[in-house]
Write an enzyme that holds these catalytic residues in place. Structure first.
Site, PDB file in Angstrom:
ATOM      1  N   LYS A  78      49.049  49.852  42.000  1.00  0.00           N
ATOM      2  CA  LYS A  78      48.814  48.403  41.896  1.00  0.00           C
ATOM      3  C   LYS A  78      50.064  47.741  41.341  1.00  0.00           C
ATOM      4  CE  LYS A  78      45.454  45.131  39.857  1.00  0.00           C
ATOM      5  NZ  LYS A  78      44.305  45.018  38.935  1.00  0.00           N
ATOM      6  N   SER A 153      40.517  42.425  40.953  1.00  0.00           N
ATOM      7  CA  SER A 153      41.872  42.121  41.373  1.00  0.00           C
ATOM      8  C   SER A 153      42.586  43.252  42.107  1.00  0.00           C
ATOM      9  CB  SER A 153      42.703  41.722  40.154  1.00  0.00           C
ATOM     10  OG  SER A 153      42.801  42.810  39.246  1.00  0.00           O
ATOM     11  N   SER A 177      37.985  44.926  37.755  1.00  0.00           N
ATOM     12  CA  SER A 177      39.031  44.872  38.778  1.00  0.00           C
ATOM     13  C   SER A 177      39.278  46.160  39.531  1.00  0.00           C
ATOM     14  CB  SER A 177      40.351  44.388  38.162  1.00  0.00           C
ATOM     15  OG  SER A 177      40.322  42.992  37.992  1.00  0.00           O
TER      16      SER A 177
END
Lengths: 489, 503
Positions: A78, A153, A177
Site C-alpha cells: 500500500k 482505504s 481499511s
C-alpha cells in the site's frame, strides 16, 4: 509445472526449483499490464526492480541457499508504507514523487524472507476514506464489477490480490481499511492487534489505531504473511515485545469447544438483508460443525463511529501537520512568506477529505473543546475496550458483518461523507479496542458481489483468530472464486 | 547595571515598588545522542549532518526515548528537591515553524517528570529559597539561518536535542537574586554532570517573567507580565530584570491603566547592545498549542525504588559542599568556590587532605598552582596525571619548610611532566631549602660583613631598624641562592643582631 495459486505453495516450489521466481513475477507483471489500465490498482509498478530481485532469488536457490519463507512471492505494498524501491505518495499530490530514505520495518521483513515487491497500490489519500475514491490519482475499480468501488482505504491492495495481480499485498487498517476492501473484493484481510506489527515506515494517520496487515487469497497465506511481519521492533515504542506464536503450523482448532459470539444489536438497522443472511448462514455453519453459539453484547458499539472520528481526526490533524511543503514533498509556487508557503501547499496539495479531517481534529484538540471532545472520546474508547473484554469472557470470537452492504457504485457516496463513514461501522470498534480481527469471504449477493464475514478475537489472540478463520474456510469455497474479468484476461 | 530604579523615585510614605520574577530555564542535557533518535548531539558539525528520518520528521518515522535523558532529568529533579512523577507522559505541542519539521514539539504538558521542589542559593551572604514549579523534558527545535540574502536556510542538527525546562515560582525579588540563582543553578547542572551548561554554546537559556507590584496610597497595582525570551548570560538576566522594573514602573506612572488583566502580557527580547528589551508580541489571544498525549510514545512508569536509588546516588550539592569546605578545611570563600566548581577537583582535594596534607596550604596550592597548570592544558586537575599521594607530599614538604613558595610551582610543573616524587624533584632541581645551622650562620655572617651601614641601622633604635633588618634578610637569601630556610635565617639573624646590640 504450473505456477501455484497461493503464496504458501509458491514459496515451497520456488525453493525446490519447481518454479522460477522470475516466471511467477513475470506472470503477475503481465496480469498488471493486462488489467491495471481498467482497474487502476497500482500507483507505481517497479517491474525492473522486481525482475532483478526475482533473478537474484532464483540464483540464490540455485546456489543452495534458502531465501526464506516467502521465496519468490510477488507482492504489492500500500502506498502509505515507505519503500526505497518506489515512491511513497500516500495517494496525495503533497507527496507525488516522494521517495522515502528508508524502508518500513514490514517491507524489510518481507524482503528478508524473499518476497518480491512489484509496486505500490492505490488508496484513499493518507488512508482517509472507505472507497479508494479519495486518491488524488484517481479511483480503483472493483475487479468483481468495475463500476463499483473496491472499498478502502486499502482498495488498491485488495483489488490487486482479488485480480490475481499479486499473491498478497500489505494494507493498513485504522478503522477498517484492510477488512472492508477485503470484504468488497472477496479476499482475506487481517488487522492485527495494536502493537503486534511495527508501524515504523507506515505513514501515520491515527497513530493509536493504525496497524499494518496482510491481504491474501486465503487464510493460510494471511497466517504466513503475518508470521513474517509481526513481532517486536526497537524503532517503534508502541510495538509489543511478546513472542510471536507459530501461526502457520497451528491453523486447526477444536470446533466442539469453540464459543461463537453473536451480537444481536449489530444485526439491526442499516444492514443489507443479503449481508445479514450470509452472516447468519456462516454462524449456522459453525454451529453445524459443532461450535456453540453464545449471545454477546457490545453496548457502547453504537458510539464507536463518533468516538473514532474524534480520536482518528485529532491524531491525523497532528500527524499531517508536517506536510508543509518546507522540508520534503511538494510545495506550491508563488509563495512570498512562510505563512503563504504553508497555506498554499496545504490548501492546494491536500484533498477535501483530508482537509475535512484535519479541521475536525484541530477543532477537537482546541483549547476549550479538548475536554468536551477529545477527552470524552478517549473515555468512550475505554468503555468500548471493556465491552470487548466482557464479551470475550464468554466467547472465543465475535462474528459480525464487515460492512453493512456489498461494494457500492463509484461516485455513490462521494458527496455524502456521513454515509461513507457508516460503511466502517462494524470495523471501527476493533481499532478502538486494539483487538485483532479478520475479514474472510462468506458468500456473494445476487449481483455476484462478495460478502465478508468479520471475526474478532481478543488482543494478541491472532493464533486462534486465524485457526477459527481457517476452520470456516475449510468448510467453504468462497475464497476460491475469482472475478469474471480474470478469465477474459 | 542598566536602568535600576532608585526607591526615592516613588513619592509618599509607605509607597513602594516590588519586582516579581519567575524564571523559565532551558538546560541542554549532556547526552551523546538526541532525545528520540540515535543522532549525535554536536554543535560543531556542518549543517544537517547529524540528522536522520526521525529528527527530520520524515513520513512514517517514529520516536524512541533516550533513557539517559530521562535519568538525567530525574537526577536534576531530585537535586531541585522535586517530587518525581510515578508516571510521566509525552505530549505534542503544535505550532508551525520551519525549524520544527514535524510541526509539533514532543514535550511534557500535564505530567512533567518533576514538580513541587525548591532550590536554595546565597545572595549577599543570605540563603534564599526559590520554589521550583516543575521540570520537564522536551526536544529542541532546529535553527533558521538567515545569513544568505533573500532566503532562509534551516539547519536541523539541533532538532531533537534533549532539553530540561525548569520553571520556578515567582519567588525572585531582585536582579541580583536572579543573577545568583542562575549562577548557582548552572553550577549545580555542571556538578551533577547533567549538562555542560556552557553559555557560549547556548546550552543554558533563561527566560525571566517579570512584573512589578506598585503600592501607592495603600493600594497595590500589578503591571502586566513580560517574558524576556532566550537570554544566554547571567548578566543579561540581571540587566533585563532591572530594565523591566524600570520600564514597567514608568509605563504605569504614565498610564495607571497599565495593569495585569487590563493590558496584555507580552514577549520581549533583550537587546544587550542598547541595554533595553524590545517588544516582540502581545500574548493577547494566546497561541493555542493543542497539547495532547503523543500516541507514538508510551507513558513511562518511574518506580519508587529507582527514585530512591537515584536519591541515594545524589552527591553533595555545591552549596552544601562550599559551606563544608569553609568550616571543615578552613578555606577562604573564594578558594572553596574555585575548588568546588569542579566535582572531580573537589573530590581530589578531599582525597589529598585525607592523606594527611594540611588543608589550608593544599587549598592555596590547588587554586594558585594546580589550577593554572590544568587551565593551561585545558583539563581538570585530576586529569593532569598527578596522583593524590604526590600532591599531598608537595603540601607536606612545603609545610615542613623544605621548599619555599617559588619552588612549589617549579616542582609542580615537573610533577606533571614526569613521575618523580616532589621531594626527589626538589633535590635534583636544587630547590631544597638548607636547614643546616652552620651554613645558615656562614651566610648571615657574610651578609653582615658586606652591609655594615645596614647593620648599623638594624641595631639602632631608629625607625629604620625594621627596614634594615628586612634588607639584610633579603641579602642572606640571595647569598644562599634561595636555599636557606627563611625561618631559620630570621632566627639566626635576630640572634646575631641581639649580640651586636650587646643584649
Amino acid at each position: 509445472m504450473s505456477i501455484p495459486e497461493t503464496a504458501y505453495e509458491l514459496a515451497a516450489v520456488v525453493r525446490e526449483q519447481g518454479v522460477r521466481a522470475v516466471d511467477a513475477t513475470r506472470q503477475c507483471l503481465d496480469r498488471i499490464v493486462a488489467l491495471d489500465g481498467e482497474l487502476h490498482c497500482f500507483l507505481h509498478v517497479c517491474g525492473e526492480y522486481a525482475i532483478a530481485r526475482a533473478t537474484e532469488i532464483d540464483r540464490a536457490v540455485d546456489a543452495g541457499h534458502d531465501p526464506g519463507r516467502l521465496t519468490g512471492v510477488p507482492i504489492a505494498i500500500k502506498d502509505n508504507i515507505c519503500t526505497t524501491s518506489s515512491p511513497t505518495t500516500c495517494g496525495s499530490k503533497m507527496l507525488a514523487g516522494f521517495v522515502s530514505g528508508y524502508d518500513a520495518h514490514v517491507v524489510e521483513c518481507l524482503e528478508r524472507e524473499g518476497a518480491i515487491v512489484l509496486g505500490k497500490t492505490n488508496l484513499d489519500e493518507f488512508s482517509m476514506g472507505s472507497s479508494a475514491e479519495n486518491s488524488a490519482f484517481g479511483p480503483t475499480c472493483n475487479p468483481w464489477d468495475t463500476s463499483r468501488v473496491p472499498g478502502g482505504s486499502s482498495g488498491g491492495s485488495a483489488a490487486a490480490v482479488a485480480a490475481r495481480m499479486v499473491y498478497a499485498a500489505l494494507g493498513s487498517d485504522t478503522g477498517g481499511s484492510i477488512r472492508q476492501p477485503a470484504a468488497y473484493c472477496g479476499v482475506v484481510g487481517v488487522k492485527p492487534s495494536y502493537g503486534r506489527v511495527s508501524r515504523r515506515g507506515l505513514v501515520s494517520y491515527g497513530s493509536s489505531l493504525d496497524q499494518v496487515g496482510p491481504i491474501t487469497r486465503n487464510v493460510r497465506d494471511a497466517a504466513l504473511f503475518l508470521q513474517v511481519i509481526a513481532g517486536n521492533d526497537d524503532r517503534d515504542a508502541t510495538c509489543d515485545r511478546r513472542a510471536v506464536p507459530d501461526y502457520i503450523n497451528n491453523l486447526t482448532c477444536e470446533v466442539s469447544s469453540l464459543r461463537i459470539g453473536v451480537c444481536q444489536e449489530l444485526l439491526g438497522d442499516g444492514l443489507d438483508s443479503q449481508v445479514r443472511e450470509a452472516v447468519r448462514h456462516a454462524t449456522s455453519q459453525f454451529v453445524d460443525a459443532g461450535a456453540t453459539m453464545v449471545s454477546v453484547t457490545l453496548p457502547h458499539a453504537k458510539y464507536a463511529t463518533a468516538c473514532y472520528y474524534l480520536i482518528a481526526t485529532a491524531e491525523a490533524s497532528s500527524n499531517l501537520a508536517r506536510f508543509t511543503g518546507v522540508h520534503y514533498g511538494n510545495r506550491s509556487a508563488n509563495s512570498e512568506t512562510i505563512e503563504e508557503l504553508h497555506e498554499n501547499a496545504r490548501g492546494e496539495l491536500l484533498g477535501n477529505e483530508v482537509k475535512r479531517r484535519i479541521l475536525l481534529g484541530t477543532y477537537a484538540l482546541s483549547s476549550g473543546y479538548y475536554d468536551q471532545y477529545y477527552r470524552k472520546a478517549a473515555k468512550v474508547r475505554t468503555l468500548i475496550t471493556q465491552d470487548f473484554e466482557k464479551a470475550f469472557e464468554n466467547a472465543d470470537v465475535v462474528i459480525t458483518p464487515v460492512a453493512p452492504t456489498t461494494a457500492f457504485p463509484i461516485g455513490d457516496k462521494v458527496n455524502d461523507p456521513l454515509a461513507m463513514y457508516l460503511s466502517d461501522v462494524y470495523t471501527i470498534s476493533a481499532n478502538l479496542a486494539g483487538v485483532c480481527a479478520a475479514s474472510i469471504p462468506c458468500g456473494f449477493d445476487t449481483s455476484g458481489l462478495p460478502i465478508g464475514l468479520q471475526l474478532t478475537a481478543p488482543a494478541y489472540c491472532e493464533q486462534s483468530l486465524l485457526a477459527i478463520a481457517q476452520t470456516y474456510e475449510s468448510h467453504t469455497d468462497h475464497h476460491l472464486q475469482t472475478p469474471p474479468l480474470i478469465g477474459t484476461s | 547595571m542598566v536602568g535600576a530604579r532608585k526607591p526615592e523615585a516613588v513619592g509618599g510614605v509607605g509607597d513602594s515598588v516590588r519586582t516579581v520574577v519567575g524564571l523559565e530555564i532551558h538546560v541542554q542535557l549532556g547526552t551523546l545522542t538526541k532525545l528520540f533518535c540515535g543522532c549525535e548531539v554536536r554543535t560543531d558539525a556542518p549543517p544537517n549532518s547529524c540528522v536522520c528520518e526521525v529528527c527530520l520528521g520524515h513520513p512514517g518515522s517514529l520516536p524512541m526515548l533516550n533513557r539517559e535523558a530521562l535519568e538525567l532529568s530525574i537526577r536534576a529533579g531530585l537535586a531541585l528537591n522535586c517530587e518525581i512523577a510515578p508516571v510521566t507522559r509525552w505530549d505534542r505541542k503544535s505550532y508551525f515553524y520551519p525549524d520544527l519539521p514535524k510541526s509539533y514539539q514532543i514535550s511534557q504538558f500535564d505530567h512533567p517528570v518533576a514538580e513541587n521542589g525548591f532550590f536554595e542559593f546565597e545572595v549577599g551572604g543570605e540563603t534564599k529559597r526559590v520554589r521550583i514549579r516543575r521540570a520537564h523534558l522536551e526536544e529542541d527545535a532546529g535553527k533558521n539561518v538567515h545569513d544568505t540574502p533573500g532566503c532562509t536556510l534551516v539547519d536541523l542538527n539541533r532538532a531533537g536535542t534533549p532539553l530540561l525546562e525548569i520553571v520556578t515560582e515567582p519567588d525572585i525579588e531582585t536582579p541580583e537574586a536572579a543573577y545568583a540563582f542562575c549562577t548557582e543553578l548552572q553550577r549545580l547542572m555542571v556538578h551533577l554532570g547533567i549538562s555542560e551548561a556552557s553559555m557560549q554554546k547556548g546550552q543554558m537559556r533563561f527566560e525571566p517573567n517579570v512584573n512589578v507590584v506598585i503600592t501607592r496610597d495603600g493600594v497595590e497595582y500589578k503591571t502586566p507580565i513580560s517574558e524576556v525570551k532566550n537570554i544566554n548570560s547571567f548578566r543579561f538576566v540581571r540587566d533585563a530584570i532591572a530594565f523591566e522594573t524600570s520600564r514597567q514602573t514608568d509605563a504605569w506612572e504614565a498610564d495607571n491603566g497599565y495593569v495585569l488583566g487590563e493590558k496584555p502580557n507580552e514577549n520581549r527580547g533583550w537587546n544587550s547592545d542598547r541595554g533595553v528589551s524590545d517588544f516582540q508580541r502581545s500574548k493577547e489571544g494566546a497561541e493555542d498549542y493543542r497539547y495532547f498525549p503523543d500516541p507514538d510514545l508510551l507513558p513511562i512508569e518511574i518506580p519508587s525504588n529507582v527514585v530512591a536509588r537515584f536519591r541515594d546516588d545524589l552527591p553533595e550539592l555545591p552549596v552544601a559542599m562550599r559551606k563544608r569546605f569553609l568550616v571543615e578545611y578552613g578555606l577562604s570563600a573564594s578558594d572553596a568556590e574555585t575548588i568546588v566548581s569542579c566535582r572531580a577537583t573537589a573530590a581530589l582535594f578531599e582525597r589529598v587532605v585525607s592523606l594527611g596534607a594540611a588543608a589550608d596550604v593544599c587549598g592555596k596550592q590547588f587554586v594558585n598552582v594546580w589550577a593554572s597548570l590544568a587551565n593551561a592544558r585545558d583539563v581538570t586537575i585530576g586529569e593532569l596525571g598527578v596522583s593524590a599521594e604526590r600532591i599531598a607530599e608537595l603540601v607536606t614538604i612545603t609545610v615542613g619548610g623544605m621548599i619555599n613558595k617559588s619552588a612549589v610551582s617549579k616542582i609542580a610543573e615537573a610533577m606533571v611532566d614526569g613521575d618523580a616524587s616532589p621531594t626527589a624533584l626538589a633535590e635534583t632541581m636544587g630547590l631544597l631549602q638548607v636547614r643546616d645551622t652552620g651554613a645558615t650562620e656562614a651566610w648571615v655572617d657574610k651578609a653582615l660583613s658586606q652591609n655594615e651601614e645596614a647593620v648599623g641601622e638594624a641595631i639602632s633604635v631608629s625607625k629604620k631598624a625594621k627596614a634594615a633588618t628586612g634588607f639584610l634578610r633579603g641579602q642572606i637569601m640571595k647569598l644562599s641562592e634561595g636555599k636557606a630556610d627563611p625561618k631559620m635565617v630570621g632566627e639566626v639573624l635576630e640572634g646575631k643582631l641581639r649580640e651586636l646590640r650587646g643584649e
